[in-house]
Design a protein around this motif. Structure first.
Motif, PDB file in Angstrom:
ATOM      1  N   SER A  98       0.817  -1.220   0.000  1.00  0.00           N
ATOM      2  CA  SER A  98       0.000   0.000   0.000  1.00  0.00           C
ATOM      3  C   SER A  98       0.849   1.268   0.000  1.00  0.00           C
ATOM      4  O   SER A  98       0.469   2.273  -0.602  1.00  0.00           O
ATOM      5  CB  SER A  98      -0.955   0.016   1.197  1.00  0.00           C
ATOM      6  N   MET A 103      -4.135   2.258   1.464  1.00  0.00           N
ATOM      7  CA  MET A 103      -3.726   3.045   0.301  1.00  0.00           C
ATOM      8  C   MET A 103      -4.191   4.491   0.443  1.00  0.00           C
ATOM      9  O   MET A 103      -3.452   5.433   0.140  1.00  0.00           O
ATOM     10  CB  MET A 103      -4.271   2.429  -0.983  1.00  0.00           C
ATOM     11  N   LEU A 127       2.136   1.569  -3.629  1.00  0.00           N
ATOM     12  CA  LEU A 127       1.019   1.835  -4.545  1.00  0.00           C
ATOM     13  C   LEU A 127       0.508   3.257  -4.401  1.00  0.00           C
ATOM     14  O   LEU A 127       0.200   3.932  -5.394  1.00  0.00           O
ATOM     15  CB  LEU A 127      -0.115   0.838  -4.291  1.00  0.00           C
ATOM     16  N   SER A 128       0.421   3.740  -3.170  1.00  0.00           N
ATOM     17  CA  SER A 128      -0.053   5.102  -2.957  1.00  0.00           C
ATOM     18  C   SER A 128       0.956   6.120  -3.478  1.00  0.00           C
ATOM     19  O   SER A 128       0.586   7.166  -4.021  1.00  0.00           O
ATOM     20  CB  SER A 128      -0.324   5.350  -1.469  1.00  0.00           C
TER      21      SER A 128
END
Length: 211
Positions: free
Chosen positions: A118, A187, A121-122
């Motif tokens: 996360s 996220m 991805l963020s």
């Protein structure tokens, strides 16, 4: 079920607006030609941001899906473009002491980096999301100034990967969710942390008004 990207857009809206109104990014909220010194501040902030994203991704360099998604960022080209633009401007300012002091300001790192998808991805979401307005800024900068625009040219190329990035993340989310609990909310939390990080960097270079 709400798309993760719809949730991210809605959940980061207030931080996004705050960032746009934070120095030095507030430069783009005016119609005047960009000031070179402020533009240099923007580039230095973004260089530190992009390098910090690289650090976070490197933590997950054994995660094949993260590594594959990271290729969409064109990290090497973006960082090289930033460094070229900064070098060009600093040459104009004769690489004065003020510029050296500016670089030393950025001793802050994105804190509490965890080895979880996360966080990466963020970071990619904020990176590629910011590229969506690059073409507009590129046209504006070319028409109103003689500033170096290698960075915004590179980010315009990054924007081409936005749809592919969303599609890949959507298809990979079930496997990411299997290894990280609450990945959707994580996220969102981490995306807001990245926006807060950028705001904090901007505040560090905010000029002090004289009395």
């Amino acid at each position: 079920m709400q798309s993760v990207f719809t949730a991210l857009k809605q959940g980061t809206h207030s931080q996004h607006v705050a960032l746009e109104n934070t120095y030095p990014f507030s430069l783009y909220q005016t119609n005047s030609a960009p000031d070179k010194a402020v533009y240099l501040d923007i580039l230095n902030v973004m260089l530190h941001f992009h390098k910090q994203v690289g650090v976070v991704i490197e933590v997950l360099n054994t995660h094949s899906d993260i590594v594959s998604l990271a290729q969409l960022l064109n990290q090497t080209s973006v960082v090289a473009a930033l460094e070229a633009d900064i070098k060009h401007l600093e040459a104009e300012f004769h690489a004065g002491a003020g510029n050296k002091e500016l670089h030393s300001v950025f001793n802050q790192e994105f804190s509490n980096v965890e080895n979880t998808p996360s966080v990466a991805l963020s970071a990619m979401y904020v990176w590629l999301g910011s590229s969506m307005g690059a073409s507009v800024l590129l046209r504006r900068l070319k028409s109103t100034s003689e500033l170096p625009v290698n960075y915004y040219s590179a980010m315009t190329e990054c924007a081409r990967a936005w749809v592919e990035f969303k599609q890949q993340v959507d298809s990979l989310l079930p496997s990411f969710a299997a290894e990280e609990d609450n990945i959707h909310s994580n996220m969102l939390e981490n995306a807001n942390r990245w926006f807060a990080f950028l705001i904090c960097l901007g505040e560090q270079v905010t000029p002090v008004e004289s009395c």
